[in-house]
Design a protein around this motif. Structure first.
Motif, PDB file in Angstrom:
ATOM      1  N   ARG A  29      -3.087   3.761  -0.973  1.00 39.62           N
ATOM      2  CA  ARG A  29      -3.625   3.093  -2.159  1.00 39.62           C
ATOM      3  C   ARG A  29      -2.919   1.766  -2.383  1.00 39.62           C
ATOM      4  NH1 ARG A  29      -3.566   5.538  -8.362  1.00 39.62           N
ATOM      5  NH2 ARG A  29      -4.615   3.760  -9.364  1.00 39.62           N
ATOM      6  N   ILE A  30      -3.693   0.704  -2.612  1.00 41.50           N
ATOM      7  CA  ILE A  30      -3.115  -0.614  -2.864  1.00 41.50           C
ATOM      8  C   ILE A  30      -2.510  -0.644  -4.266  1.00 41.50           C
ATOM      9  CG2 ILE A  30      -3.597  -3.076  -3.118  1.00 41.50           C
ATOM     10  CD1 ILE A  30      -5.828  -2.771  -1.083  1.00 41.50           C
TER      11      ILE A  30
ATOM     12  N   ASN B 111      -1.165  -6.630  -4.851  1.00 40.93           N
ATOM     13  CA  ASN B 111      -1.863  -7.584  -3.984  1.00 40.93           C
ATOM     14  C   ASN B 111      -1.962  -8.913  -4.727  1.00 40.93           C
ATOM     15  OD1 ASN B 111      -3.311  -8.819  -1.973  1.00 40.93           O
ATOM     16  ND2 ASN B 111      -5.226  -7.746  -2.386  1.00 40.93           N
TER      17      ASN B 111
ATOM     18  N   ASN C 123       0.855  -1.181   0.000  1.00 44.45           N
ATOM     19  CA  ASN C 123       0.000   0.000   0.000  1.00 44.45           C
ATOM     20  C   ASN C 123       0.897   1.239   0.000  1.00 44.45           C
ATOM     21  OD1 ASN C 123      -1.677   2.223   1.032  1.00 44.45           O
ATOM     22  ND2 ASN C 123      -3.212   0.643   1.425  1.00 44.45           N
TER      23      ASN C 123
END
Length: 206
Positions: free
Chosen positions: A152-153, A156, A148
């Motif tokens: 904001r990611i 993943n 992150n």
């Protein structure tokens, strides 16, 4: 002997570790030296072995901040390893470990999360855990990575470096997996020795 928190026959190490936790959180007192903290952890480990204490997995559930850790170094003259001096985790870096159950009918299985925060960057690894209550051993394997940046990611995905697939994890021998051997569990802090021999001391997230 089963202990929900600590044995009734507590020693000075509980007070020492409580003082260290409070000082690290900025509540009261001054930080203790690394030597004092290492000695307190070793006394706690010794006491747990002598009294054969066991802790249920549910007592580990929650989020814990890493406060102090030791490394290890090879000792040629002893043919093994010895503890390093140990260090407090700098306040500008936040390292957390969390434990959660995944199935209500199986309280010895769950999920681990290991999270590092440094400024706007957050790195989190997650994966399955299996807890052997009679030995206070928690085996784990990371199989998912999340990054992150500024809230904001940006990444993943599953980790290729995970030793085993989740469905096969529970059939693996503990000896083949990374693990923590917990020797002290209270409502406010926990302590364990890792597979590599180092000690770690976490305080509950407040």
């Amino acid at each position: 002997m089963t202990a929900n928190l600590t044995s009734k026959a507590t020693f000075d190490f509980v007070s020492v570790l409580s003082q260290a936790a409070a000082a690290y959180q900025g509540q009261r007192g001054t930080p203790l030296s690394a030597e004092i903290l290492v000695n307190a952890l070793l006394e706690a480990e010794k006491s747990a072995k002598q009294e054969r204490l066991t802790y249920p997995f549910e007592s580990l559930l929650g989020k814990w901040q890493l406060c102090f850790a030791t490394g290890t170094k090879k000792a040629r003259e002893r043919g093994g390893i010895v503890l390093g001096k140990g260090f407090y985790v700098p306040k500008f870096i936040k390292i957390h470990v969390s434990f959660n159950t995944t199935l209500e009918q199986d309280l010895d299985r769950g999920e681990i999360g290991n999270q590092v925060e440094f400024g706007p960057v957050l790195l989190k690894l997650t994966g399955p855990v299996q807890y052997l209550g009679k030995k206070n051993l928690l085996a784990f394997d990371f199989n998912q990575m999340l990054i992150n940046l500024f809230g904001r990611i940006v990444y993943n995905r599953p980790m290729r470096s995970g030793k085993v697939q989740t469905e096969d994890f529970y059939n693996q021998s503990i000896a083949k997996l990374p693990f923590f051997g917990f020797f002290l569990v209270t409502e406010d802090f926990i302590a364990a020795r890792g597979r590599g021999g180092g000690l770690a001391f976490w305080i509950r997230e407040i």
